[in-house]
Design a protein around this motif. Structure first.
Motif, mmCIF file in Angstrom:
data_model
loop_
_atom_site.group_PDB
_atom_site.id
_atom_site.type_symbol
_atom_site.label_atom_id
_atom_site.label_comp_id
_atom_site.label_asym_id
_atom_site.label_seq_id
_atom_site.Cartn_x
_atom_site.Cartn_y
_atom_site.Cartn_z
ATOM 1 N N THR A 46 50.579 77.508 27.378
ATOM 2 C CA THR A 46 49.460 76.808 26.743
ATOM 3 C C THR A 46 50.035 75.998 25.446
ATOM 4 O O THR A 46 49.374 74.867 25.306
ATOM 5 C CB THR A 46 48.236 77.584 25.922
ATOM 6 O OG1 THR A 46 48.865 78.323 24.883
ATOM 7 C CG2 THR A 46 47.940 78.552 27.142
ATOM 8 N N THR A 48 51.121 72.160 27.505
ATOM 9 C CA THR A 48 50.073 71.633 28.389
ATOM 10 C C THR A 48 49.523 70.464 27.760
ATOM 11 O O THR A 48 48.769 69.757 28.332
ATOM 12 C CB THR A 48 48.980 72.583 28.708
ATOM 13 O OG1 THR A 48 48.027 72.990 27.615
ATOM 14 C CG2 THR A 48 49.452 73.758 29.547
ATOM 15 N N ASN A 97 44.095 74.656 29.268
ATOM 16 C CA ASN A 97 44.158 75.891 28.523
ATOM 17 C C ASN A 97 43.123 76.953 28.655
ATOM 18 O O ASN A 97 43.181 78.314 28.416
ATOM 19 C CB ASN A 97 44.339 75.603 27.119
ATOM 20 C CG ASN A 97 46.060 75.067 26.894
ATOM 21 O OD1 ASN A 97 46.786 74.952 27.619
ATOM 22 N ND2 ASN A 97 46.204 74.541 25.633
#
Length: 449
Positions: free
Chosen positions: A341, A344, A419
């Motif tokens: 995450t 991203t 996410n």
């Protein structure tokens, strides 16, 4: 010839009269050779099934480049449809082998793979192909996903329990290579005319002079599907473990059947879901940078890593026990899915190697868990029930591409980032970690396996 003799002859051509793999003398004298031959043939067919199932994931990243007017949401739905079909068809496949036998099921289900391949061969040559038709063909690609839930239970019937972890891991691991094959071969095979141009003309990529033959991505596998399907008919036989549909429903009364289904969603649901969406994630997250990476030049590495680890982890699970290896898988998945995450919402391509590294970590640990959970199931149930549970858990986990495609698309639409999906996955993996530890992995567990 009497009708009784004729029927016996027909039965003998398909159904084995005796199959006792747990008997050492029988296994050494005749069982071992037939079991490994059957594994080899069905694995070749399973590889083609995965090629067909994930072919759409390799095609969708190219469709906008050759004139197809599709939104990002539509592309995610195209990658999701094979998962929806694969999961649904796996429910049906769960019950087929005890009714019709390995020979008939493997042969027919392999030859049916020709339908989506021929359909996509024609569809990609016309940018005016309606989106509804593309969705229908994506759904048909799910025929390949369905096959897993009959092929794998069949294999579990051919091997003694002490070898089932290895046999199932080898078959599933090599079969999973079909994902990497289709994502690796597609960029190469679409670069030139097949059969001297008799397979159709080229498409011109938008903003470039390069010509593409996208139809080759489907056509190249047709001869292999035909050959492997015919080989199944002539070389396979069926284990005499039979049950009608109603008798097989007893697997839904098994508590550990439900728990293993949850654990297999964690492992194979992750593998299949990210295999289908990894190319599109690369395109969506890193495709706007100058000199952006080609999604298919990287995406095939994920399924490749997962497939290799499934093969490697099979013998390890036979030796150490499946539950311990599943515990390692869950911990690794939690770490990697949270770490990804941080990469991203990139600001430069410098973050791309980290994104790929943690995505490959997800594939690494999901591959390990794919093998270990398939070691656990045969240890918990009778052979016939284990085959049914393997088929059912595979069916539910096969919704991974559908769930991942849909939820990633929603996450990006609502939040502008994937996410939210990754956070949800981390919570789910943590719950699976607790389930596996409590019921199977801890000292004094209810069902150590």
């Amino acid at each position: 010839m009497s009708s009784e003799s004729l029927q016996a002859g027909r039965q003998g051509s398909t159904w084995l009269k005796r199959w006792e793999p747990e008997d050492p003398a029988f296994w050494d004298s005749q069982g071992k050779a037939l079991a490994w031959r059957t594994l080899s043939i069905t694995t070749a067919n399973l590889t083609m099934a995965f090629v067909v199932w994930f072919m759409v994931s390799a095609l969708v990243v190219r469709l906008p480049n050759i004139g197809f007017d599709l939104t990002g949401s539509q592309l995610f739905w195209l990658t999701a449809m094979p998962g929806l079909a694969g999961g649904t068809l796996r429910i049906l496949h769960t019950f087929l082998v005890p009714i019709y036998g390995t020979r008939h099921v493997v042969t027919l289900s392999t030859l049916l793979l020709l339908l989506p391949m021929i359909g996509w061969f024609f569809a990609v040559q016309n940018p005016e192909t309606p989106y509804a038709v593309l969705l229908g063909l994506a759904f048909l690609a799910g025929l390949g996903g369905g096959n897993f839930s009959s092929f794998m239970p069949s294999t579990s019937l051919f091997f003694p329990k002490r070898l089932q972890g290895t046999a199932l891991a080898v078959q599933a691991g090599i079969g999973n290579f079909g994902v990497s094959i289709v994502q690796f071969v597609t960029p190469w095979i679409i670069g030139f005319a097949l059969i001297g141009g008799l397979a159709g003309g080229p498409q011109v990529a938008t903003g470039a002079e390069r010509e593409l033959w996208l139809q080759n991505a489907a056509l190249v596998y047709v001869p292999f599907i035909l050959a492997f399907g015919l080989a199944s008919w002539f070389l396979l036989r069926s284990v005499p473990v039979r049950a009608n549909f109603r008798e097989q429903l007893d697997i839904f009364k098994l508590k550990h059947g439900l728990l293993m289904t949850v654990l297999y969603i964690m492992t194979f649901g992750t593998f299949s879901g990210f295999s289908a969406t990894f190319p599109l994630l690369i395109r969506q997250l890193y495709g706007d940078f100058e000199n952006a990476p080609d999604p298919l030049a990287w995406a095939f590495l994920g399924p490749l890593v997962g497939s290799v680890m499934r093969v490697v982890a099979g013998p390890i699970s036979d030796r150490l026990g499946g539950a311990k290896v599943t515990q390692v898988s869950a911990i690794g998945l939690i770490i990697c899915v949270l770490a990804v995450t941080f990469f991203t919402s990139p600001t430069s391509l410098d973050q791309f190697p980290w994104f790929v590294a943690f995505m490959l970590g997800i594939f690494f640990f999901s591959g390990i868990g794919n093998a270990s959970t398939f070691k656990q199931m045969p240890m918990l149930f009778t052979p016939r029930q284990a085959a049914g549970v393997i088929g059912w858990t595979s069916a539910v986990a096969a919704y991974g591409p559908f769930a991942a495609g849909m939820m990633l698309g929603l996450s990006v639409s609502f939040f502008g980032t994937p996410n939210a999906f990754f956070y949800w996955a981390a919570i789910f993996y943590t719950a699976c970690l607790a389930i596996n530890w409590w019921f199977y992995a801890r000292k004094g567990a209810e069902a150590p396996c």
